[in-house]
Design a protein around this motif. Structure first.
Motif, PDB file in Angstrom:
ATOM      1  N   GLU A   1       0.806  -1.220   0.000  1.00  0.00           N
ATOM      2  CA  GLU A   1       0.000   0.000   0.000  1.00  0.00           C
ATOM      3  C   GLU A   1       0.841   1.273   0.000  1.00  0.00           C
ATOM      4  OE1 GLU A   1      -3.349  -0.098   2.567  1.00  0.00           O
ATOM      5  OE2 GLU A   1      -4.196   1.529   1.360  1.00  0.00           O
ATOM      6  N   ASP A   2       2.049   1.211   0.555  1.00  0.00           N
ATOM      7  CA  ASP A   2       2.855   2.443   0.587  1.00  0.00           C
ATOM      8  C   ASP A   2       3.361   2.841  -0.805  1.00  0.00           C
ATOM      9  OD1 ASP A   2       4.608   0.331   0.564  1.00  0.00           O
ATOM     10  OD2 ASP A   2       6.116   1.318   1.816  1.00  0.00           O
ATOM     11  N   LYS A   3       3.146   1.985  -1.811  1.00  0.00           N
ATOM     12  CA  LYS A   3       3.499   2.365  -3.184  1.00  0.00           C
ATOM     13  C   LYS A   3       2.257   2.812  -3.980  1.00  0.00           C
ATOM     14  CE  LYS A   3       7.963   1.287  -3.005  1.00  0.00           C
ATOM     15  NZ  LYS A   3       8.636   0.074  -3.442  1.00  0.00           N
ATOM     16  N   ALA A   4       1.073   2.768  -3.378  1.00  0.00           N
ATOM     17  CA  ALA A   4      -0.165   3.005  -4.135  1.00  0.00           C
ATOM     18  C   ALA A   4      -0.212   4.418  -4.742  1.00  0.00           C
ATOM     19  CB  ALA A   4      -1.383   2.784  -3.238  1.00  0.00           C
ATOM     20  N   GLU A   5       0.133   5.418  -3.947  1.00  0.00           N
ATOM     21  CA  GLU A   5       0.034   6.794  -4.447  1.00  0.00           C
ATOM     22  C   GLU A   5       1.027   7.036  -5.587  1.00  0.00           C
ATOM     23  OE1 GLU A   5       0.655   9.917  -1.566  1.00  0.00           O
ATOM     24  OE2 GLU A   5       0.627  11.418  -3.182  1.00  0.00           O
ATOM     25  N   ILE A   6       2.252   6.580  -5.398  1.00  0.00           N
ATOM     26  CA  ILE A   6       3.269   6.860  -6.422  1.00  0.00           C
ATOM     27  C   ILE A   6       3.007   6.042  -7.689  1.00  0.00           C
ATOM     28  CG2 ILE A   6       5.096   5.226  -5.676  1.00  0.00           C
ATOM     29  CD1 ILE A   6       5.509   8.891  -6.896  1.00  0.00           C
ATOM     30  N   ILE A   7       2.445   4.859  -7.549  1.00  0.00           N
ATOM     31  CA  ILE A   7       2.106   4.063  -8.736  1.00  0.00           C
ATOM     32  C   ILE A   7       1.019   4.791  -9.543  1.00  0.00           C
ATOM     33  CG2 ILE A   7       0.777   1.973  -9.373  1.00  0.00           C
ATOM     34  CD1 ILE A   7       3.794   1.534  -9.346  1.00  0.00           C
ATOM     35  N   ALA A   8       0.036   5.335  -8.868  1.00  0.00           N
ATOM     36  CA  ALA A   8      -1.025   6.057  -9.591  1.00  0.00           C
ATOM     37  C   ALA A   8      -0.430   7.251 -10.334  1.00  0.00           C
ATOM     38  CB  ALA A   8      -2.108   6.505  -8.620  1.00  0.00           C
ATOM     39  N   ARG A   9       0.490   7.954  -9.695  1.00  0.00           N
ATOM     40  CA  ARG A   9       1.103   9.117 -10.358  1.00  0.00           C
ATOM     41  C   ARG A   9       1.999   8.681 -11.514  1.00  0.00           C
ATOM     42  NH1 ARG A   9       3.113  13.287  -5.842  1.00  0.00           N
ATOM     43  NH2 ARG A   9       3.132  14.682  -7.628  1.00  0.00           N
ATOM     44  N   ALA A  10       2.734   7.587 -11.313  1.00  0.00           N
ATOM     45  CA  ALA A  10       3.660   7.126 -12.360  1.00  0.00           C
ATOM     46  C   ALA A  10       2.910   6.602 -13.581  1.00  0.00           C
ATOM     47  CB  ALA A  10       4.572   6.031 -11.806  1.00  0.00           C
ATOM     48  N   VAL A  11       1.819   5.885 -13.345  1.00  0.00           N
ATOM     49  CA  VAL A  11       1.104   5.233 -14.448  1.00  0.00           C
ATOM     50  C   VAL A  11       0.110   6.182 -15.109  1.00  0.00           C
ATOM     51  CG1 VAL A  11      -0.518   3.351 -14.993  1.00  0.00           C
ATOM     52  CG2 VAL A  11       1.411   2.927 -13.465  1.00  0.00           C
ATOM     53  N   GLU A  12      -0.589   6.974 -14.293  1.00  0.00           N
ATOM     54  CA  GLU A  12      -1.710   7.761 -14.840  1.00  0.00           C
ATOM     55  C   GLU A  12      -1.486   9.272 -14.775  1.00  0.00           C
ATOM     56  OE1 GLU A  12      -4.832   6.134 -12.359  1.00  0.00           O
ATOM     57  OE2 GLU A  12      -5.276   4.555 -13.826  1.00  0.00           O
ATOM     58  N   GLY A  13      -0.447   9.700 -14.115  1.00  0.00           N
ATOM     59  CA  GLY A  13      -0.219  11.133 -13.950  1.00  0.00           C
ATOM     60  C   GLY A  13       0.523  11.730 -15.134  1.00  0.00           C
ATOM     61  N   PRO A  14       0.675  13.042 -15.144  1.00  0.00           N
ATOM     62  CA  PRO A  14       1.427  13.697 -16.216  1.00  0.00           C
ATOM     63  C   PRO A  14       2.922  13.369 -16.131  1.00  0.00           C
ATOM     64  CG  PRO A  14       0.755  15.292 -14.548  1.00  0.00           C
ATOM     65  CD  PRO A  14       0.154  13.985 -14.150  1.00  0.00           C
ATOM     66  N   ILE A  15       3.574  13.336 -17.286  1.00  0.00           N
ATOM     67  CA  ILE A  15       5.014  13.065 -17.330  1.00  0.00           C
ATOM     68  C   ILE A  15       5.761  14.276 -16.774  1.00  0.00           C
ATOM     69  CG2 ILE A  15       6.986  12.669 -18.872  1.00  0.00           C
ATOM     70  CD1 ILE A  15       5.027  11.168 -20.718  1.00  0.00           C
ATOM     71  N   THR A  16       6.634  13.991 -15.811  1.00  0.00           N
ATOM     72  CA  THR A  16       7.391  15.082 -15.204  1.00  0.00           C
ATOM     73  C   THR A  16       8.755  14.591 -14.738  1.00  0.00           C
ATOM     74  OG1 THR A  16       7.527  16.501 -13.247  1.00  0.00           O
ATOM     75  CG2 THR A  16       6.081  14.605 -13.067  1.00  0.00           C
ATOM     76  N   ALA A  17       9.762  15.449 -14.886  1.00  0.00           N
ATOM     77  CA  ALA A  17      11.103  15.099 -14.402  1.00  0.00           C
ATOM     78  C   ALA A  17      11.132  15.011 -12.878  1.00  0.00           C
ATOM     79  CB  ALA A  17      12.121  16.128 -14.893  1.00  0.00           C
ATOM     80  N   MET A  18      10.105  15.502 -12.209  1.00  0.00           N
ATOM     81  CA  MET A  18      10.035  15.371 -10.749  1.00  0.00           C
ATOM     82  C   MET A  18       9.843  13.917 -10.319  1.00  0.00           C
ATOM     83  SD  MET A  18      10.537  18.027  -9.021  1.00  0.00           S
ATOM     84  CE  MET A  18       9.831  17.684  -7.403  1.00  0.00           C
ATOM     85  N   ILE A  19       9.236  13.125 -11.221  1.00  0.00           N
ATOM     86  CA  ILE A  19       8.976  11.703 -10.915  1.00  0.00           C
ATOM     87  C   ILE A  19       9.485  10.907 -12.109  1.00  0.00           C
ATOM     88  CG2 ILE A  19       7.185   9.975 -10.439  1.00  0.00           C
ATOM     89  CD1 ILE A  19       5.414  12.301  -9.426  1.00  0.00           C
TER      90      ILE A  19
END
Ligand code: GLP
Length: 261
Positions: free
Chosen positions: A200-218
């Motif tokens: 579960e501690d990877k849930a937020e970052i997985i959502a951002r990585a897979v479905e979020g906008p492309i950014t050099a921050m991530i």
């Protein structure tokens, strides 16, 4: 990109091990990119078992790891060389001369980074790169603001990474503040990418990585640019994915995944 959701962390690691096994059986000279971290231990344990029980042969393959801490010797139990020897290399029939990690003790670190890139090119590039993800979204040690075309280089570790990995060093040893890592551009040149994240501690970052906008921050968001990238997660890590039902449908119905269901 495709996202595959498995019920448990064990099932997710099993699927990743199966993909690697199939690639290796089909292409014994596979050039395999490897990753470290707690998540990967379950994958390596399965590959070792396949080697022992089903003759999975590593004798012709070559490996390149994503990263290594600056300043640690291969004998240091905290080094990624030591991790790889312990979890995989010493337990399968791989030729140690075919296992590559950046040398974190090289006197000239920039020259070492250039050498590592050259070596990957000499092997005609990476066929399959295995990836984990840091809680702040790094792949390898590509910390926030890593250029999306970056190559192997020295990176200063972010406070988030220091906090995440410091417990592995215990109280006696201080954690290095820098690492050599393949760049985002280096990773994107691999012919196939396979990322595993569980818990579960990877849930937020997985959502951002897979479905979020492309950014050099991530740096993991750059994986969306790759033509053949599979992200494998367990149910807890999938919890914040908006398209989870669609991803489950694909896995349940697409012929490509039939052998893995
Ligand atoms: C380290 C590695 C990354 C890895 C991450 C995740 O930071 N450099 O390549 O993805 O750990 O680690 P864990 O699997 O322990 O969460």
């Amino acid at each position: 990109m495709e996202a595959i959701i498995r019920p448990t962390a064990a099932a997710a690691a099993e699927l990743v091990a199966q993909v690697i096994e199939r690639e290796l059986r089909a292409h014994p000279h596979l050039v395999l990119g490897l990753a470290t971290g707690r998540t990967m231990e379950a994958v390596y344990a399965r590959l070792v078992r396949r080697h022992r029980e089903a003759g999975l042969d590593f004798s012709l393959c070559a490996t390149f790891n994503l990263d290594e801490y600056v300043g640690l010797s291969p004998a240091d139990p905290h080094s990624y060389r030591h991790y790889m020897n312990r979890h995989l290399f010493q337990q399968v029939n791989i030729d140690s001369r075919n296992t590559h990690l950046p040398d974190g003790q090289a006197p000239d670190l920039d020259a070492e980074c250039a050498r590592y890139e050259r070596m990957i090119r000499q092997f005609n590039g990476l066929d399959l790169q295995l990836l984990g993800i840091g809680r702040a979204g790094h792949i390898g040690f590509n910390e926030p603001l890593s250029a999306l075309f970056s190559r192997t280089r020295v990176k200063a570790l972010s406070p988030a990474t220091l906090a995440q990995n410091a417990p592995l060093f215990g109280s006696g040893t201080s954690m290095p503040r820098r690492a050599i890592t393949m760049g985002v551009g280096t990773i994107l040149e691999a012919r196939r990418l396979l990322l595993l994240a569980t818990g579960e501690d990877k849930a937020e970052i997985i959502a951002r990585a897979v479905e979020g906008p492309i950014t050099a921050m991530i740096s993991a968001t750059a994986l969306q640019l790759h033509a053949r990238c599979t992200v494998v997660v367990d149910e807890p890590a999938a919890r914040q994915l908006q398209g989870a039902d669609y991803y489950r449908w694909i896995f349940a119905n697409e012929p490509e995944w039939e052998a893995y269901r």
